[in-house]
Design an enzyme around this catalytic site. Structure first.
Site, PDB file in Angstrom:
ATOM      1  N   GLU A 194      15.969   7.649  -6.806  1.00  0.00           N
ATOM      2  CA  GLU A 194      15.753   7.808  -8.245  1.00  0.00           C
ATOM      3  C   GLU A 194      17.000   8.323  -8.967  1.00  0.00           C
ATOM      4  OE1 GLU A 194      12.403   9.009  -5.624  1.00  0.00           O
ATOM      5  OE2 GLU A 194      14.192  10.136  -6.175  1.00  0.00           O
ATOM      6  N   ASP A 212      13.515   8.164   1.510  1.00  0.00           N
ATOM      7  CA  ASP A 212      13.443   9.190   0.470  1.00  0.00           C
ATOM      8  C   ASP A 212      14.461   8.881  -0.636  1.00  0.00           C
ATOM      9  OD1 ASP A 212      12.565  11.465  -0.780  1.00  0.00           O
ATOM     10  OD2 ASP A 212      13.125  12.834   0.842  1.00  0.00           O
ATOM     11  N   ASP A 244       7.060  15.357  -4.485  1.00  0.00           N
ATOM     12  CA  ASP A 244       7.066  16.804  -4.279  1.00  0.00           C
ATOM     13  C   ASP A 244       6.026  17.504  -5.147  1.00  0.00           C
ATOM     14  OD1 ASP A 244       9.123  16.223  -2.605  1.00  0.00           O
ATOM     15  OD2 ASP A 244      10.705  16.973  -3.909  1.00  0.00           O
TER      16      ASP A 244
END
Length: 738
Positions: free
Chosen positions: A436, A433, A499
């Site tokens: 970024e 995960d 998401d």
């Protein structure tokens, strides 16, 4: 980034110097080198006090032309992506009117003198080119009236740095030409009219930001363009100069590749040969992944109850995923099971394996201050630092977290050692995960330009994890579940869409993101079935389940609520059963498509334009797709079950009902929750598996071929089993079985 004020003027504070002519052209060793003054040279005096752009053309591999535009070549360039380079290949020569470079089907031709004209041709036809006021060097005053494209969690001091000099190029857009790609973008599939910043950000699926920014676009005219810069690239796709695609980078050098087709598949195949092909992912990874969800309360008893109930209801699960809270709060990542919740992780993992499950655990590249690993990593120099030598930290996500510096080989090896301990314990794969939120006000161990490293960090992070899995599990058994990426990230699958919210519009934007990513070179893709934020109503959950199980990879996951189907209603259980069993039957077909992707770079989920580029009706379609070459899927995005979609010409057979309909037109259908438009292509031959309880079985045992109407001649079908046995079948399409 826009620099101009209409056609005639530049914006206040902008000084633009454009290549005005090819003053001289040199051809040596399959390389063209062009001196391009920023004014037309009419006399010797015009050569003084005059900036020039040096434009160099070469070919790294057949069918690809590299163009490098430099103002001051001696200035530092932070470098491009890791790409294949066999060059220079092809041939360069001077011509009566200038010079040309030919490589495979592609020719770059530079016209001598003024005006500036660089043409890219296939079979003598110009497919695109750089004309007047296209190649330029731009200086910005401190108060220049331009939008610097500051995106990406800017409130956390993580935006794009302001720069004062840029190189830009503009390539022609023909009448009716459509542009695709540029990463996982959640807006319209066709990028014409959009301004797009290549700058990874954690922005969800409902914004202009992207987790996977790829500076590559594919044109409907049969070519592609990769801007060879991992840093900030700004695209104006017919949005500033409406007849052109503009791309700009800060600094003194711009490098890009023009990639020949002629078909979109040919472009993607050449592009992935340049930037990397995906490996074959394990057959078990195509099965259903079930998650704890994010902030729900769970322990081993909860996990076991989910798994046992899924088995009791004949809902096959292949992978169980533990999200963040398998570790203690404020400790992410310390790679330690929270002993308050999981006091016997070794035993628990053994018990899960005894149920024939693979286990995935969530990780990220951050080390929280509370974690015992933080002090050790900081002391050994494994965390990214600020210019003053202190560790870079912030409080977004995890309090006081630092960032692992994967440019330091020792830091990468240390991080991998934590993962190896988990693999030894029984973990099978990792959800990588984040990646970024990468700052630019830092110093990297290897001296990398912070702007370059912002997007490229995802590559180093995922590579470190993927390499550990390959070492520990073998090439064919390594798989990630990754969120961030840039060009080349397709070599470390699988990626998921990030998401989303639990609504029909978010379901549709999720599909748009996946199709955009497919046209950016990514073969495998998944998403959170039901959406991540919020809890879907039963209708959204059931429709998303059908869509999710007809994606290359499938995962039930959410934020604050469990996503097992009986939490919604009993019909959701039946819908899950129908589509999990269907996917298991399709495994001989899907697994073979994954193998083909590793050879060709062609994705499993395909925008319609990729399979039907000559059908003008497919150009804008982003609510349906092809799953492999032979199955058309149109997810239902409405509460009523109504769905409109387009069938290309020919006789199409609904895979579930057997109904045969004639294509070449739009259709509107109404479907119950256990169905959706799922059509076999005219003449398709589908290898149909004998089992519906798992994805990794012997596909040849009990295999049958389903032959659909609309084809002629003999079809050759290859089936490869998970253990590597290969059989090829020649099937007479006249023997329709349906």
């Amino acid at each position: 980034m826009k620099f101009t004020d209409g056609y005639w003027q530049v914006r206040p504070g902008v000084t633009a110097l454009y290549a005005q002519e090819a003053h001289d052209v040199e051809a040596t060793d399959a390389v063209l080198r062009v001196t391009a003054p920023t004014a037309v040279i009419r006399g010797r005096g015009d050569t003084l006090n005059r900036p020039v752009l040096t434009v160099t053309l070469s070919s790294p591999v057949e069918g690809v032309v590299r163009v490098r535009i430099a103002h001051h070549e001696g200035r530092a360039w932070h470098g491009g992506f890791a790409v294949a380079d066999e060059g220079p290949v092809g041939s360069a020569s001077l011509t009566e009117g200038g010079g040309m470079l030919s490589t495979g089907p592609l020719t770059a031709r530079i016209a001598d003198g003024a005006p500036w004209d660089l043409s890219f041709e296939v079979d003598g036809e110009r497919i695109t080119g750089s004309g007047p006021r296209a190649a330029g060097y731009l200086r910005l005053d401190p108060d220049a009236a331009v939008d610097h494209g500051v995106i990406g969690n800017d409130r956390a001091d993580n935006g794009i740095p302001r720069e004062s000099t840029f190189i830009h190029e503009q390539l022609d857009l023909g009448v009716g030409e459509l542009v695709y790609g540029l990463g996982e973008r959640f807006g319209p599939l066709v990028k014409n009219g959009q301004s797009i910043e290549i700058w990874n950000a954690d922005g969800g699926t409902s914004s202009e930001q992207a987790y996977k920014s790829v500076p590559f676009y594919l044109s409907s005219r049969g070519y592609g363009v990769l801007v060879n810069d991992p840093g900030h690239v700004s695209f104006e796709v017919g949005s500033e100069a409406v007849e052109r695609v503009q791309f700009s980078v800060p600094g003194e050098v711009l490098e890009y590749f023009v990639i020949a087709g002629p078909t979109p598949k040919d472009v993607l195949s050449r592009y992935t040969a340049l930037t990397g092909r995906p490996p074959v992912v394990p057959a078990w990874s195509y099965g259903l992944w079930l998650s704890t969800s994010f902030t729900t309360d769970y322990d081993e008893a909860t996990v076991t109850s989910f798994i046992d109930e899924m088995a009791r209801r004949e809902l096959p699960v292949s992978v169980f995923h533990f999200d963040c809270f398998w570790m203690r709060e404020f400790n992410w990542c310390d790679f330690e099971w929270d002993p308050r919740v999981f006091p016997d992780p070794d035993g628990m993992l053994a018990r899960l394996h005894a149920k024939d499950l693979r286990v995935c655990v969530w990780i990220n590249p951050y080390i929280a201050q509370r974690s015992p690993l933080f002090a050790r990593a900081a002391e050994q120099g494994f965390l990214v630092k600020r210019a003053d030598g202190s560790v870079w930290q912030w409080d977004l996500w995890q309090a006081g977290m630092g960032l692992v510096d994967f440019t330091n080989p020792d830091a990468a090896a240390w991080y991998q050692s934590q993962l190896r301990a988990l693999l030894d314990q029984g973990v099978d794969c990792f959800k990588t995960d984040f990646g970024e939120r990468i700052p630019t006000d830092v110093v990297w161990a290897d001296g990398s330009d912070p702007a370059r490293m912002h997007n490229l960090y995802a590559q180093l992070y995922n590579r470190a994890v993927h390499d550990v899995l390959v070492d520990a599990r073998g090439e064919g058994d390594a798989v990630l579940f990754a969120r961030s990426a840039t060009a080349g990230g397709q070599t470390m699958p699988v990626h998921w869409g990030g998401d989303s919210t639990s609504t029909f519009p978010s379901m549709a934007e999720t599909l748009r993101g996946g199709l955009s990513l497919a046209l950016s070179g990514f073969a495998h893709w998944s998403h959170d079935i039901g959406g991540f934020e919020g809890t879907p109503d039963a209708g959204v959950y059931k429709r998303w389940t059908a869509f999710g199980l007809l994606s290359s990879h499938s995962r039930f996951h959410g934020s604050q609520s469990y996503r097992v189907p009986w939490q919604f209603d009993e019909e959701a259980v039946e819908v899950t059963r129908v589509f999990t069993h269907l996917k298991m039957r399709l495994m001989p077909y899907l697994y073979q498509q994954g193998i083909e992707a590793s050879r060709t770079g062609i994705p499993l989920m395909r925008p319609m334009v990729l399979e039907f580029p000559d059908d003008p009706a497919t150009g804008h379609l982003d609510r349906q797709y092809m799953l492999g070459p032979d199955l058309l899927v149109a997810p239902v995005f409405s509460a009523t079950g109504d769905v409109s979609f387009y069938l290309p010409a020919g006789e199409w057979t609904h895979l579930l009902s057997g109904e045969v309909v004639t294509g070449g037109a739009w259709r509107t259908e109404r479907h119950g929750f256990d169905s959706l438009p799922l059509y076999a292509r005219p003449g398709a031959v589908l290898p149909w598996g004998a089992r519906d309880d798992r994805p990794d079985y012997d596909y040849l045992d009990g295999l049958r071929m389903r032959v659909f109407r609309g084809g002629t001649g003999t079809a050759t079908v290859t089936v490869t089993t998970p253990d590597g046995r290969v059989e090829t079948f020649d099937i007479d399409r006249a023997e329709v079985t349906g």
